[in-house]
Design a protein around this motif. Structure first.
Motif, short mmCIF file in Angstrom:
data_model
loop_
_atom_site.label_atom_id
_atom_site.label_comp_id
_atom_site.label_asym_id
_atom_site.label_seq_id
_atom_site.Cartn_x
_atom_site.Cartn_y
_atom_site.Cartn_z
N GLU B 86 -24.70 -4.52 -19.51
CA GLU B 86 -25.00 -3.82 -20.77
C GLU B 86 -23.89 -3.30 -21.57
OE1 GLU B 86 -23.62 0.17 -18.34
OE2 GLU B 86 -24.73 -0.26 -17.19
N ILE B 87 -24.15 -3.56 -22.90
CA ILE B 87 -23.29 -3.65 -24.09
C ILE B 87 -22.56 -2.50 -24.72
CG2 ILE B 87 -23.00 -4.89 -25.89
CD1 ILE B 87 -23.83 -7.24 -24.21
N ASP B 88 -21.07 -2.67 -24.81
CA ASP B 88 -20.75 -1.74 -25.12
C ASP B 88 -19.89 -1.93 -26.73
OD1 ASP B 88 -18.62 0.17 -26.43
OD2 ASP B 88 -17.55 -0.01 -24.92
N PRO B 89 -21.16 -1.25 -27.81
CA PRO B 89 -20.72 -1.92 -29.06
C PRO B 89 -20.19 -2.17 -29.46
CG PRO B 89 -22.70 -0.03 -29.08
CD PRO B 89 -21.43 -0.06 -27.71
N LYS B 90 -18.70 -1.12 -28.73
CA LYS B 90 -17.10 -1.97 -29.49
C LYS B 90 -16.80 -3.03 -29.18
CE LYS B 90 -15.67 2.75 -29.69
NZ LYS B 90 -15.13 3.77 -29.39
N SER B 91 -17.15 -3.18 -27.71
CA SER B 91 -16.07 -4.71 -27.32
C SER B 91 -16.99 -4.36 -25.71
CB SER B 91 -14.76 -4.62 -26.89
OG SER B 91 -14.64 -5.75 -26.07
N CYS B 92 -17.37 -6.14 -25.33
CA CYS B 92 -17.66 -6.39 -23.98
C CYS B 92 -17.11 -7.62 -23.76
CB CYS B 92 -18.87 -6.41 -24.03
SG CYS B 92 -19.86 -7.48 -25.02
N ASP B 93 -17.60 -7.44 -22.33
CA ASP B 93 -16.52 -9.06 -21.37
C ASP B 93 -17.73 -9.88 -21.47
OD1 ASP B 93 -14.79 -7.18 -21.38
OD2 ASP B 93 -16.03 -5.97 -19.50
N MET B 94 -16.76 -11.35 -21.52
CA MET B 94 -17.81 -12.96 -21.28
C MET B 94 -17.22 -12.43 -19.75
SD MET B 94 -16.76 -16.79 -22.78
CE MET B 94 -17.32 -17.71 -22.44
N LEU B 95 -18.50 -13.02 -18.91
CA LEU B 95 -18.32 -13.25 -17.54
C LEU B 95 -18.23 -13.55 -16.56
CD1 LEU B 95 -20.27 -9.46 -17.13
CD2 LEU B 95 -18.10 -9.19 -16.39
N ALA B 96 -19.05 -14.89 -17.87
CA ALA B 96 -18.95 -15.98 -17.35
C ALA B 96 -19.16 -17.32 -18.06
CB ALA B 96 -20.42 -16.14 -16.36
N GLY B 97 -18.66 -18.61 -18.18
CA GLY B 97 -18.57 -18.94 -18.68
C GLY B 97 -19.47 -20.34 -19.08
N GLY B 98 -21.03 -20.33 -18.20
CA GLY B 98 -21.96 -20.92 -18.61
C GLY B 98 -22.57 -20.07 -19.80
N GLY B 99 -22.44 -18.51 -19.55
CA GLY B 99 -23.38 -17.64 -20.77
C GLY B 99 -23.09 -16.63 -20.12
N CYS B 100 -22.48 -15.34 -20.41
CA CYS B 100 -22.63 -13.88 -20.11
C CYS B 100 -22.38 -13.08 -20.27
CB CYS B 100 -23.21 -14.18 -18.26
SG CYS B 100 -23.37 -12.28 -16.88
N VAL B 101 -22.94 -12.49 -20.66
CA VAL B 101 -22.40 -10.88 -21.55
C VAL B 101 -22.15 -9.87 -21.29
CG1 VAL B 101 -23.47 -11.12 -23.62
CG2 VAL B 101 -21.01 -9.88 -23.60
N GLY B 102 -21.66 -9.52 -20.08
CA GLY B 102 -21.99 -7.50 -19.52
C GLY B 102 -20.41 -6.63 -19.37
N LEU B 103 -20.68 -5.52 -19.44
CA LEU B 103 -18.68 -5.10 -19.21
C LEU B 103 -18.82 -5.60 -17.74
CD1 LEU B 103 -20.24 -1.98 -20.34
CD2 LEU B 103 -18.82 -3.30 -21.33
N MET B 104 -17.15 -5.72 -17.40
CA MET B 104 -16.91 -5.84 -16.02
C MET B 104 -16.42 -4.73 -15.10
SD MET B 104 -13.44 -7.82 -15.15
CE MET B 104 -12.12 -5.75 -15.40
N ARG B 105 -16.42 -4.36 -14.30
CA ARG B 105 -17.16 -3.62 -13.11
C ARG B 105 -15.06 -3.74 -12.33
NH1 ARG B 105 -19.38 0.11 -16.31
NH2 ARG B 105 -21.43 -0.17 -15.52
N GLN B 106 -14.81 -4.81 -11.82
CA GLN B 106 -14.01 -5.37 -10.83
C GLN B 106 -13.80 -6.83 -11.20
OE1 GLN B 106 -14.90 -3.56 -6.88
NE2 GLN B 106 -16.44 -4.09 -6.93
N ARG B 107 -12.38 -7.00 -10.92
CA ARG B 107 -11.77 -8.59 -10.99
C ARG B 107 -10.97 -9.05 -10.05
NH1 ARG B 107 -6.60 -9.75 -13.69
NH2 ARG B 107 -5.90 -7.23 -14.82
N ASN B 108 -11.44 -9.82 -9.47
CA ASN B 108 -10.14 -10.97 -8.75
C ASN B 108 -9.03 -10.56 -8.93
OD1 ASN B 108 -8.58 -13.33 -7.03
ND2 ASN B 108 -10.58 -12.54 -6.08
N GLU B 109 -7.83 -10.22 -8.29
CA GLU B 109 -6.38 -9.87 -8.58
C GLU B 109 -6.31 -10.81 -9.13
OE1 GLU B 109 -4.20 -5.99 -5.99
OE2 GLU B 109 -3.28 -8.80 -5.74
N ARG B 110 -6.23 -12.05 -8.89
CA ARG B 110 -5.63 -13.53 -9.55
C ARG B 110 -6.00 -14.26 -10.87
NH1 ARG B 110 -6.79 -17.02 -3.61
NH2 ARG B 110 -8.69 -16.07 -3.93
N ILE B 111 -7.14 -13.85 -11.05
CA ILE B 111 -7.59 -14.07 -12.44
C ILE B 111 -6.95 -13.45 -13.68
CG2 ILE B 111 -8.61 -15.65 -11.20
CD1 ILE B 111 -11.50 -13.81 -13.01
N LYS B 112 -6.85 -13.80 -15.07
CA LYS B 112 -6.33 -13.13 -16.05
C LYS B 112 -7.98 -11.46 -16.92
CE LYS B 112 -4.28 -16.68 -17.91
NZ LYS B 112 -4.03 -17.65 -19.95
#
Lengths: 271, 348
Positions: B86-112
């Motif tokens: 999903e894309i939020d017109p204000k800001s979205c998230d780069m979910l993978a270095g290979g190329g994937c943009v969307g909205l993050m729901r949760q993340r591993n504690e050890r990463i930024k």
């Protein structure tokens, strides 16, 4: 790897011969490669393996003219005593890797195009040839085994290396398990077994373990007959149409050159 | 926006099948964004992903202000993020270095937190339609020849699946096969892809060649169809056998659904299970038994420890092979035979 051209021999005037040496891990294998003047691409390249006397030159001398005549690329490896004291078996030592490396190198350099080869071995070379074919049947166009001292039979009841049963203490590669999984593919191959009709002497090089004598016979002649029959039996048990041919060479004892002169090399090259 | 501007921005690896010269315009209706739609974005801030993987196979460093072209997609990565397409017109998230943009729901504690992207629009082609990875997929049914295949699965991300798939692809290649090395599910990344290429495999492809930037939350018929496309493409390329890696662990949504499907199971002549220790091996083998799968062998991080390997073999009755053994042409060849490669296949 090094390649050095050598002078064509007088009896193979039209063919080109090259000698090469490949490093395989910490070991090396050398080979003479003969490329006929006119390659018949319908014939698989021939790899011809020496026995424990490592008489690669005799093998080359005998097979060279025949392979040139029919247009077949000939590869005659030489396994040195220093690097390959036990080149006949595939377990702790890995002569299979040397053969694969040779085949791959010749493909990569455009000398051969086929992934399959016809493989011939005499005596100790026959032992390696049939064991290689049991593990890599998809690399084999036809198998030619001549006068092996003993064989790895397609029999699960006998422990490896005489059969495909699990050995008590496997050494290195578990060849029995690998060959067992390839058995159906192996049994579909054209397999030719050759032996001298007079190859009955129980010389010092012949293994005389009671278990081999019980299952395979007391001489190379008896063991070759027994092996051919065991192949047919194993194929029959699996409803595979066997392509096993057994050839006795009249007047021949355990001597490669005499077997060659008796027509063995011509038979091998034309099959 | 000119062709030149589109061509000089940073396009990502998972959209490698799309030629940037096709990009001609933008649609600003970002709420309409669907999985696979190409999104033009501007980097706002650098987070977890400091680089973007380019189609050339090179990672490019990202800077705030960079323009990037990424497909809209979901992500499932227990070591990183879970996100949706999903894309939020204000800001979205780069979910993978290979190329994937969307909205993050949760993340591993050890990463930024993820790198933030300001979406500028959906990229359109010469006909005014939004460019979507789906429209650049390999043609379906390139070949009807059935290809023997070995499937590599595992307990989780980083259990050793890709290492096993690469090692087996190399071993099979050394044994003389033309190998199709395929990644059936996951999120587009050149790291695994390049390793498979380096293995010597004759043909390498992943789900992005079947038109998906990521397979997470895709309809199962599309994921299964993608596997068939990749297998058919391998057969068309003259491959003798395929090594197919399925991403993540056997409990992951798509992986679990694939493995539970008898028709999918039937596409594979055998399974290799990668896991980290003997308990994971025992649990995994039990779970797979419930789906009717008995792996041919175990591998993965487990195989690095002879003691753990012995425990696993004792507990499961399944042999453990190391990376080095998978690379051995004799071992790989026996697995091929076990998976159904026959003389008949080779003659076909």
């Amino acid at each position: 790897m090094c390649i050095a051209p050598i002078h064509p021999k007088a009896d193979t005037p039209t063919a080109t011969q090259k000698r090469l040496c490949l490093h395989v891990g910490k070991k090396a294998v050398s080979a003479c490669v003969q490329i006929p003047a006119r390659v018949n691409s319908s014939l698989a390249p021939m790899i011809a393996l020496h026995g424990i006397s490592r008489n690669a030159d005799d093998i080359l001398h005998a097979f060279g003219p025949e392979c040139d005549r029919v247009g077949r690329v000939l590869v005659v490896p030489r396994f040195s005593r220093k690097h390959w004291p036990h080149f006949q078996t595939i377990a702790r030592h890995r002569p299979d890797r040397a053969l694969l490396a040779l085949m791959d190198h010749l493909r990569q350099t455009g000398v051969i195009s086929s992934t399959r080869v016809s493989i011939f071995g005499y005596s100790g070379g026959a032992q390696l040839a049939h064991r290689f074919a049991m593990i890599y049947p998809q690399r084999i166009a036809s198998l030619h085994v001549a006068a092996a001292g003993w064989y790895c039979a397609p029999d699960h009841k006998q422990a490896f290396p005489m059969g495909l049963g699990q050995p008590a203490e496997p050494e290195g590669l578990n060849a029995a398990s690998l060959a067992k999984r390839q058995l159906r593919n192996f049994l579909t191959l054209p397999i030719h077994v050759y032996v001298g009709r007079e190859d009955v002497e129980r010389d010092d090089a012949l293994r005389k373990d009671p278990s081999i004598e019980t299952h395979q016979g007391r001489s190379r002649l008896a063991r070759a007959r027994s092996y051919a029959e065991s192949l047919r039996r194993a194929a029959r048990a699996r409803s595979i149409p066997a392509q096993v041919e057994f050839t006795e060479l009249p007047g021949c004892a355990h001597d490669f050159s005499i077997c060659a002169k008796a027509g063995m090399t011509r038979l091998v090259c034309t099959r | 926006m000119t062709h030149l501007a589109f061509s000089t921005m940073k396009w990502c690896f998972s959209a490698r099948r799309i030629d940037p010269v096709l990009a001609t315009g933008l649609k600003e209706d970002l709420a309409q964004a669907a999985p696979g739609d190409m999104i033009l974005g501007r980097v706002i801030s650098i987070g977890n992903h400091t680089r973007i993987q380019l189609p050339s196979g090179r990672p490019a460093t990202l800077y705030p202000g960079d323009l990037v072209a990424l497909p809209c997609g979901a992500r499932y990565a227990p070591d990183q993020f879970e996100g949706v397409a999903e894309i939020d017109p204000k800001s979205c998230d780069m979910l993978a270095g290979g190329g994937c943009v969307g909205l993050m729901r949760q993340r591993n504690e050890r990463i930024k937190p993820p790198t933030q992207i300001q979406p500028l629009g959906r990229i359109t082609g010469p006909d005014g339609r939004v460019l979507n990875t789906r429209d650049f997929a390999l043609l379906e049914r390139l070949s009807t020849r059935s290809l023997p295949a070995i499937c590599v699965i595992g307990t989780s991300m980083n259990s050793g699946k890709t290492t096993a798939a690469v090692a087996l692809s190399h071993g099979l290649t050394r044994a003389g096969y033309r190998v199709g090395a395929l990644k059936a599910t996951g999120t587009g990344s050149f790291g695994d892809f390049n390793k498979l290429v380096d293995s010597g495999a004759a043909y390498v492809a992943d789900f992005s060649d079947a038109g998906m930037a990521t397979t997470y939350l895709e309809p199962m018929e599309r994921v299964i169809g993608g596997i068939d496309v990749l297998l058919a493409a391998s057969a068309s390329q003259g491959c003798d056998i395929a090594v197919v890696e399925i991403a993540d662990g056997i409990f992951q949504r798509e992986t679990a659904a694939l493995l539970a499907d008898p028709a999918v199971q039937a596409r594979f002549g055998g399974f290799i299970f990668a896991c980290g220790d003997a308990v994971a091996a025992a649990g995994g083998v039990l779970c797979m038994a419930e789906m009717g799968i008995r792996p041919m062998m175990l591998t993965g991080m487990l195989s690095c420890s002879p003691i753990a390997a012995a425990e696993a073999e004792h507990a499961t009755g399944v042999s453990v092979l190391t990376k080095r053994q998978l690379e051995d042409p004799a071992e790989a060849n026996a697995l091929a035979a076990q998976a159904g490669v026959t003389e008949l296949d080779r003659a076909a």
